[in-house]
Design an enzyme around this catalytic site. Structure first.
Site, PDB file in Angstrom:
ATOM      1  N   LYS A   7       0.851  -1.196   0.000  1.00  0.00           N
ATOM      2  CA  LYS A   7       0.000   0.000   0.000  1.00  0.00           C
ATOM      3  C   LYS A   7       0.888   1.247   0.000  1.00  0.00           C
ATOM      4  O   LYS A   7       0.658   2.182  -0.760  1.00  0.00           O
ATOM      5  CB  LYS A   7      -0.929  -0.007   1.226  1.00  0.00           C
ATOM      6  CG  LYS A   7      -2.077  -1.001   1.069  1.00  0.00           C
ATOM      7  CD  LYS A   7      -2.834  -1.274   2.350  1.00  0.00           C
ATOM      8  CE  LYS A   7      -3.839  -2.405   2.136  1.00  0.00           C
ATOM      9  NZ  LYS A   7      -4.428  -2.937   3.356  1.00  0.00           N
ATOM     10  N   GLN A  39      -4.915  -2.139   9.771  1.00  0.00           N
ATOM     11  CA  GLN A  39      -4.694  -3.410   9.073  1.00  0.00           C
ATOM     12  C   GLN A  39      -5.259  -4.571   9.900  1.00  0.00           C
ATOM     13  O   GLN A  39      -4.948  -4.716  11.077  1.00  0.00           O
ATOM     14  CB  GLN A  39      -3.182  -3.610   8.824  1.00  0.00           C
ATOM     15  CG  GLN A  39      -2.847  -4.843   8.005  1.00  0.00           C
ATOM     16  CD  GLN A  39      -3.442  -4.820   6.600  1.00  0.00           C
ATOM     17  OE1 GLN A  39      -3.350  -3.835   5.879  1.00  0.00           O
ATOM     18  NE2 GLN A  39      -4.084  -5.917   6.212  1.00  0.00           N
ATOM     19  N   ASP A  62     -11.274   2.741   4.171  1.00  0.00           N
ATOM     20  CA  ASP A  62     -11.557   1.313   3.981  1.00  0.00           C
ATOM     21  C   ASP A  62     -13.068   1.069   3.865  1.00  0.00           C
ATOM     22  O   ASP A  62     -13.502  -0.004   3.444  1.00  0.00           O
ATOM     23  CB  ASP A  62     -11.018   0.516   5.179  1.00  0.00           C
ATOM     24  CG  ASP A  62      -9.748  -0.247   4.837  1.00  0.00           C
ATOM     25  OD1 ASP A  62      -9.513  -0.490   3.644  1.00  0.00           O
ATOM     26  OD2 ASP A  62      -9.002  -0.601   5.768  1.00  0.00           O
TER      27      ASP A  62
END
Ligand code: NAD
Length: 297
Positions: free
Chosen positions: A53, A97, A120
């Site tokens: 990322k 994460q 997200d």
């Protein structure tokens, strides 16, 4: 029937190309879309995901800063960091994460991320807006799947889509997107999960299969009908004697569906590249919204 491989890279490349001038316009007014990625512990797969990322953000002249917390960090420590990032005006996107260590409650932590920086799309406010048909941030993987379907001109409206998996990050938002009455939705959607008694009964009726169960080779050629379009979301590390010690496998036994399916995404190289690209899209969008709202961000 020749089965088309739906590769993610050309789709991802064209989206990133279109993002570049938007990033440049923001830069001209002094704004750099910045992602803050929080990683708790040292799960090797998570380290790789976050590194990928970071690289993708740098390539597009965006910024990504990783905050690494010790595996034993308390919920309070994680929440304090999230609070600091929620209030940091240079940060436009916050990502936690997953998976988190077992002693941390993922729901409490994901709910703490400001819905305005929830790139997200996991915050309940954003999931609610998606269900309402008025999405703000759409979870990256389902959003990326829609982009693949769009890019390869795979029709959705009026077709029967069978989703295997009901997670909050893939299955449920995928349902909301495909069932919605709009250009890329309007499908009849069935969701299968571990409570489904006869999975093949459902997959055999599908015009589109979205396989997101995390179970290697679960969908085989004898479980599908001719002409189905298959999106294989699964990324499973199957241990073997190879140099790496494992091979990445999808949820679909690709070899067995070739010649029966109209199309299938490969693993790796299908949905995977799209997820990071949609994270970029959401972070750029977040920065653009801040410009529009100045006082509100
Ligand atoms: P999850 O474990 O949270 O959910 C899996 C779902 O599948 C559950 O709802 C479960 O009910 C269902 N399921 C499991 N086994 C099943 C079976 N035999 N029959 C029917 N249903 C079954 O997983 P997730 O986070 O949604 O991820 C699913 C898979 O997708 C994983 O392999 C994950 O690594 C992968 N993934 C890939 C990307 C990507 O970028 N390509 C992104 C997210 C997840």
């Amino acid at each position: 029937m020749e089965t088309l491989l739906l590769k993610g890279k050309p789709v991802s490349d064209s989206i990133r190309l279109a993002l570049a001038p938007r990033v440049q316009s923001l830069k001209e007014i002094g704004i750099i879309p910045k992602l803050a990625a929080i990683i708790v512990g040292d799960d090797p797969a998570s380290q790789v995901y976050v590194l990928n990322k970071t690289r993708a953000f740098e390539k597009l002249n965006c910024e990504s800063q990783t905050f690494r917390l010790d595996v034993g960090s308390s919920e309070k420590e994680v929440l304090t960091l999230i609070d600091t990032l929620n209030n940091d005006s240079s940060v436009y996107g916050i990502l936690v994460q997953l998976p988190l260590p077992n002693h941390l409650d993922a729901k409490t932590i994901l709910h703490a991320v400001s819905s305005k920086k929830d790139v997200d799309g996991f915050h309940p406010k954003n999931l609610g807006l998606l269900l309402e048909g008025n999405p703000n941030f759409i979870p990256c993987t389902p959003q990326g799947i829609l982009e693949i379907l769009k890019h390869y001109d795979i029709p959705v409206s009026g077709r029967h889509a069978v989703i295997v998996g009901r997670s909050n990050i893939v299955g449920k938002p995928m349902f909301a997107l495909l069932a919605q009455k709009y250009e890329m939705g309007n499908a009849t959607v069935t969701i299968c999960h571990t409570g489904t008694k006869d999975l093949a009964l459902h997959t055999k009726q599908a015009d589109i299969i979205i396989a997101a169960a995390g179970s290697p080779n679960m969908i085989t050629g004898d479980m599908i009908k001719e002409g189905v379009d298959i999106i294989d979301v699964g990324i499973n590390r199957v241990e073997d004697n190879s140099e790496k010690g494992y091979t990445l496998m999808g949820d679909v036994n690709t070899e067995s569906v070739m010649g029966i399916a109209n199309s299938v995404t490969p693993v790796p190289g299908g949905v995977g590249p799209m997820t990071i690209t949609m994270l970029l899209v959401n972070t750029v969008k977040s920065a653009e919204k801040c410009v529009e709202l100045v006082a509100g961000c």
